[in-house]
Structures are given as C-alpha cells and as structure tokens.
Write a protein that holds these residues in place. Sequence first.
Motif, PDB file in Angstrom:
ATOM      1  N   PHE A  65      -9.058 -11.483 -14.910  1.00 10.13           N
ATOM      2  CA  PHE A  65      -9.005 -10.376 -15.864  1.00 10.13           C
ATOM      3  C   PHE A  65      -8.907  -9.051 -15.114  1.00 10.13           C
ATOM      4  CE2 PHE A  65     -10.993  -7.103 -18.493  1.00 10.13           C
ATOM      5  CZ  PHE A  65     -10.196  -7.205 -19.617  1.00 10.13           C
ATOM      6  N   ASN A  66      -7.934  -8.234 -15.497  1.00 11.80           N
ATOM      7  CA  ASN A  66      -7.835  -6.879 -14.953  1.00 11.80           C
ATOM      8  C   ASN A  66      -6.991  -6.022 -15.888  1.00 11.80           C
ATOM      9  OD1 ASN A  66      -5.101  -7.275 -14.393  1.00 11.80           O
ATOM     10  ND2 ASN A  66      -5.444  -7.771 -12.254  1.00 11.80           N
ATOM     11  N   CYS A  67      -6.948  -4.762 -15.601  1.00 17.63           N
ATOM     12  CA  CYS A  67      -6.122  -3.823 -16.349  1.00 17.63           C
ATOM     13  C   CYS A  67      -5.203  -3.169 -15.332  1.00 17.63           C
ATOM     14  CB  CYS A  67      -7.003  -2.774 -17.031  1.00 17.63           C
ATOM     15  SG  CYS A  67      -6.065  -1.616 -18.024  1.00 17.63           S
ATOM     16  N   ALA A  68      -3.892  -3.338 -15.498  1.00 22.80           N
ATOM     17  CA  ALA A  68      -2.936  -2.830 -14.520  1.00 22.80           C
ATOM     18  C   ALA A  68      -1.786  -2.140 -15.228  1.00 22.80           C
ATOM     19  CB  ALA A  68      -2.416  -3.982 -13.659  1.00 22.80           C
ATOM     20  N   GLU A  69      -1.105  -1.286 -14.500  1.00 21.76           N
ATOM     21  CA  GLU A  69       0.081  -0.643 -15.039  1.00 21.76           C
ATOM     22  C   GLU A  69       1.135  -0.562 -13.947  1.00 21.76           C
ATOM     23  OE1 GLU A  69       0.056   3.713 -15.684  1.00 21.76           O
ATOM     24  OE2 GLU A  69      -2.030   3.608 -15.035  1.00 21.76           O
ATOM     25  N   ALA A  70       2.374  -0.471 -14.363  1.00 27.06           N
ATOM     26  CA  ALA A  70       3.494  -0.354 -13.435  1.00 27.06           C
ATOM     27  C   ALA A  70       4.283   0.900 -13.780  1.00 27.06           C
ATOM     28  CB  ALA A  70       4.390  -1.570 -13.529  1.00 27.06           C
ATOM     29  N   VAL A  71       4.787   1.550 -12.757  1.00 30.15           N
ATOM     30  CA  VAL A  71       5.602   2.744 -12.932  1.00 30.15           C
ATOM     31  C   VAL A  71       6.852   2.575 -12.080  1.00 30.15           C
ATOM     32  CG1 VAL A  71       5.704   5.240 -12.613  1.00 30.15           C
ATOM     33  CG2 VAL A  71       3.550   4.169 -13.281  1.00 30.15           C
ATOM     34  N   ASN A  72       7.998   2.797 -12.675  1.00 27.93           N
ATOM     35  CA  ASN A  72       9.250   2.731 -11.938  1.00 27.93           C
ATOM     36  C   ASN A  72       9.709   4.138 -11.611  1.00 27.93           C
ATOM     37  OD1 ASN A  72       9.522  -0.117 -12.074  1.00 27.93           O
ATOM     38  ND2 ASN A  72      10.153   0.085 -14.199  1.00 27.93           N
ATOM     39  N   VAL A  73       9.872   4.407 -10.339  1.00 23.72           N
ATOM     40  CA  VAL A  73      10.374   5.695  -9.870  1.00 23.72           C
ATOM     41  C   VAL A  73      11.467   5.429  -8.845  1.00 23.72           C
ATOM     42  CG1 VAL A  73       8.204   6.916 -10.251  1.00 23.72           C
ATOM     43  CG2 VAL A  73       8.634   5.879  -8.040  1.00 23.72           C
ATOM     44  N   ALA A  74      12.332   6.402  -8.664  1.00 19.89           N
ATOM     45  CA  ALA A  74      13.384   6.274  -7.668  1.00 19.89           C
ATOM     46  C   ALA A  74      13.782   7.661  -7.184  1.00 19.89           C
ATOM     47  CB  ALA A  74      14.597   5.572  -8.266  1.00 19.89           C
ATOM     48  N   HIS A 123      -5.235  -4.918  -4.894  1.00 24.19           N
ATOM     49  CA  HIS A 123      -6.580  -4.735  -5.425  1.00 24.19           C
ATOM     50  C   HIS A 123      -6.695  -3.368  -6.091  1.00 24.19           C
ATOM     51  CE1 HIS A 123      -8.040  -8.383  -3.523  1.00 24.19           C
ATOM     52  NE2 HIS A 123      -7.381  -8.023  -2.429  1.00 24.19           N
ATOM     53  N   GLU A 124      -7.789  -3.152  -6.764  1.00 25.24           N
ATOM     54  CA  GLU A 124      -8.056  -1.902  -7.469  1.00 25.24           C
ATOM     55  C   GLU A 124      -7.829  -0.709  -6.534  1.00 25.24           C
ATOM     56  OE1 GLU A 124     -11.788   0.327  -9.710  1.00 25.24           O
ATOM     57  OE2 GLU A 124     -11.958  -1.760  -9.140  1.00 25.24           O
ATOM     58  N   GLY A 125      -7.094   0.295  -7.029  1.00 25.10           N
ATOM     59  CA  GLY A 125      -6.848   1.519  -6.270  1.00 25.10           C
ATOM     60  C   GLY A 125      -5.709   1.418  -5.263  1.00 25.10           C
ATOM     61  N   GLU A 126      -5.037   0.290  -5.191  1.00 24.55           N
ATOM     62  CA  GLU A 126      -3.937   0.102  -4.242  1.00 24.55           C
ATOM     63  C   GLU A 126      -2.593   0.185  -4.969  1.00 24.55           C
ATOM     64  OE1 GLU A 126      -6.163  -2.881  -1.076  1.00 24.55           O
ATOM     65  OE2 GLU A 126      -4.768  -3.727  -2.542  1.00 24.55           O
ATOM     66  N   PHE A 127      -1.552   0.504  -4.210  1.00 21.87           N
ATOM     67  CA  PHE A 127      -0.201   0.582  -4.732  1.00 21.87           C
ATOM     68  C   PHE A 127       0.672  -0.430  -4.007  1.00 21.87           C
ATOM     69  CE2 PHE A 127      -2.001   4.762  -5.355  1.00 21.87           C
ATOM     70  CZ  PHE A 127      -1.627   5.064  -6.661  1.00 21.87           C
ATOM     71  N   VAL A 128       1.644  -0.966  -4.707  1.00 24.26           N
ATOM     72  CA  VAL A 128       2.647  -1.833  -4.095  1.00 24.26           C
ATOM     73  C   VAL A 128       4.004  -1.228  -4.417  1.00 24.26           C
ATOM     74  CG1 VAL A 128       3.730  -4.117  -4.116  1.00 24.26           C
ATOM     75  CG2 VAL A 128       1.247  -3.914  -4.225  1.00 24.26           C
ATOM     76  N   LEU A 129       4.804  -0.999  -3.397  1.00 26.06           N
ATOM     77  CA  LEU A 129       6.136  -0.449  -3.581  1.00 26.06           C
ATOM     78  C   LEU A 129       7.162  -1.550  -3.380  1.00 26.06           C
ATOM     79  CD1 LEU A 129       5.809   2.824  -1.483  1.00 26.06           C
ATOM     80  CD2 LEU A 129       5.553   2.559  -3.951  1.00 26.06           C
ATOM     81  N   THR A 130       8.120  -1.634  -4.285  1.00 28.87           N
ATOM     82  CA  THR A 130       9.250  -2.540  -4.094  1.00 28.87           C
ATOM     83  C   THR A 130      10.501  -1.680  -3.991  1.00 28.87           C
ATOM     84  OG1 THR A 130       9.525  -2.831  -6.477  1.00 28.87           O
ATOM     85  CG2 THR A 130       8.200  -4.469  -5.326  1.00 28.87           C
ATOM     86  N   PHE A 131      11.387  -2.081  -3.136  1.00 30.31           N
ATOM     87  CA  PHE A 131      12.584  -1.302  -2.873  1.00 30.31           C
ATOM     88  C   PHE A 131      13.786  -1.884  -3.615  1.00 30.31           C
ATOM     89  CE2 PHE A 131       9.707  -0.107   0.450  1.00 30.31           C
ATOM     90  CZ  PHE A 131       9.918   1.252   0.544  1.00 30.31           C
ATOM     91  N   PRO A 132      14.886  -1.124  -3.677  1.00 30.85           N
ATOM     92  CA  PRO A 132      16.047  -1.594  -4.425  1.00 30.85           C
ATOM     93  C   PRO A 132      16.485  -2.990  -3.993  1.00 30.85           C
ATOM     94  CG  PRO A 132      16.388   0.657  -3.700  1.00 30.85           C
ATOM     95  CD  PRO A 132      15.125   0.173  -3.049  1.00 30.85           C
ATOM     96  N   ARG A 133      16.845  -3.776  -4.968  1.00 29.50           N
ATOM     97  CA  ARG A 133      17.354  -5.130  -4.819  1.00 29.50           C
ATOM     98  C   ARG A 133      16.314  -6.121  -4.306  1.00 29.50           C
ATOM     99  NH1 ARG A 133      22.897  -3.256  -2.331  1.00 29.50           N
ATOM    100  NH2 ARG A 133      23.935  -2.679  -4.237  1.00 29.50           N
ATOM    101  N   ALA A 134      15.080  -5.714  -4.169  1.00 33.73           N
ATOM    102  CA  ALA A 134      14.029  -6.653  -3.779  1.00 33.73           C
ATOM    103  C   ALA A 134      13.585  -7.393  -5.036  1.00 33.73           C
ATOM    104  CB  ALA A 134      12.851  -5.922  -3.154  1.00 33.73           C
ATOM    105  N   TYR A 135      13.697  -8.691  -5.003  1.00 30.50           N
ATOM    106  CA  TYR A 135      13.245  -9.494  -6.137  1.00 30.50           C
ATOM    107  C   TYR A 135      11.738  -9.682  -6.003  1.00 30.50           C
ATOM    108  CZ  TYR A 135      18.062 -10.466  -7.260  1.00 30.50           C
ATOM    109  OH  TYR A 135      19.364 -10.339  -7.623  1.00 30.50           O
ATOM    110  N   HIS A 136      11.039  -9.535  -7.111  1.00 37.03           N
ATOM    111  CA  HIS A 136       9.589  -9.651  -7.051  1.00 37.03           C
ATOM    112  C   HIS A 136       9.056 -10.258  -8.353  1.00 37.03           C
ATOM    113  CE1 HIS A 136      10.451  -5.742  -8.859  1.00 37.03           C
ATOM    114  NE2 HIS A 136       9.325  -5.890  -9.522  1.00 37.03           N
ATOM    115  N   ALA A 137       7.926 -10.885  -8.204  1.00 40.40           N
ATOM    116  CA  ALA A 137       7.217 -11.457  -9.345  1.00 40.40           C
ATOM    117  C   ALA A 137       5.734 -11.315  -9.060  1.00 40.40           C
ATOM    118  CB  ALA A 137       7.585 -12.922  -9.538  1.00 40.40           C
ATOM    119  N   GLY A 138       4.949 -11.297 -10.101  1.00 39.64           N
ATOM    120  CA  GLY A 138       3.523 -11.160  -9.884  1.00 39.64           C
ATOM    121  C   GLY A 138       2.731 -11.789 -11.009  1.00 39.64           C
ATOM    122  N   PHE A 139       1.483 -12.022 -10.711  1.00 33.56           N
ATOM    123  CA  PHE A 139       0.605 -12.584 -11.733  1.00 33.56           C
ATOM    124  C   PHE A 139      -0.820 -12.149 -11.457  1.00 33.56           C
ATOM    125  CE2 PHE A 139       1.274 -15.643  -8.379  1.00 33.56           C
ATOM    126  CZ  PHE A 139      -0.003 -16.046  -8.041  1.00 33.56           C
TER     127      PHE A 139
END
Length: 174
Positions: A80-89, A60-76
């Motif tokens: 209507f919303n505005c979202a962004e993703a950032v890859n960090v390691a 939801h708005e204001g929340e973060f989801v972290l995925t770890f190495p080799r974790a397969y993920h998909a989303g939808f």
Amino acid sequence: MGFGFSWLVMFARVAFLLVHMKCMGPWGAFIRCQHLVQVTQFSPSLLKSEGVPVYRCVQHEGEFVLTFPRAYHAGFNCGFNCAEAVNVAPIDWLPIGQDAVELYREQARKITISHDKLLLGAAKEAIRAQWDILFLKRNTADNLRWKSMCGPDSIICKSLKVNWLFNYLQVFFI
C-alpha cells in the motif's frame, strides 16, 4: 510512510528489439503491428532471453525516478502506498516527440498528448520572450533562456520545419 514502487526499465538503445518482438506472435508468426493495443508487456525473463538488458530499481518515499525518451518501463506497487507520476520534457526532446508522432501514425495508434500543441506553445513562448527583450527591455533570466532557444538553427525552429514538412506530406501524398 508507504511501501516501495518497483520499476523495470529497458533503455532506449535496445528499444528496437522490443519493437521487433511486438511484431512477432507467440509462435514467431508475423502479426500486423498496427493491430496491436497501445500497451504491450513482456516478462523480463523473455526480454533477457532475447538479449535485452532489463534493469530493476525500487523507489521509496521522497525519491524520484527519471525515465528518458524511448525507454520502456513498467512498475508495480510493493504494497500500500500513495504515488503520483509527472511527465516533463525539456525543449531538446521536441525532435524525439516528432519521431514518436510519426511512429504512432505508422502503427495507427492514438496520441495522448498533442505534439503540435507543445511545439506551438514553445514557439509562442520563445516569441513572447523575444518581444519582451527587444521592445520592453525585460532581460529576465527566463526571457534570456528562451532567447537562447531561438534562431534559424534552434531546436524549436528545426522542429517546426520538420513538423510542417511532415504534415504537408501527410496532406498531399497520403
């Protein structure tokens, strides 16, 4: 305020099951893996029927989801919303990145981020921090953090050695 974003995640410890499934056709006939496209999606019910645990969460708005190495993920989007993703390691993921580079080469897949550039950038920053500490006497928190990542048994040094060896073998034996 927008709608949520629904995530489906399969943890890394069972990723080998997905890799195996990607090499199987719809009737169990073997397909050469190097001809697969970069993105392969499976129905969660298919994954579950193969014994692969699949987890779901809604971001939801204001929340973060972290995925770890080799974790397969998909989303939808759930609307209507505005979202962004950032890859960090963090630095300790460099060996995992090298494993991914080797796997992508085996599968003849293109790499979207240069692991060599990341590795050499980390090494350059570590050397700069060492210089600042030893010769300029700048013992800042950032420099001290980089200093702790230097040395012959450090993650950066080990990753550089593995990367060099892998590239050497690629040039002379392939």
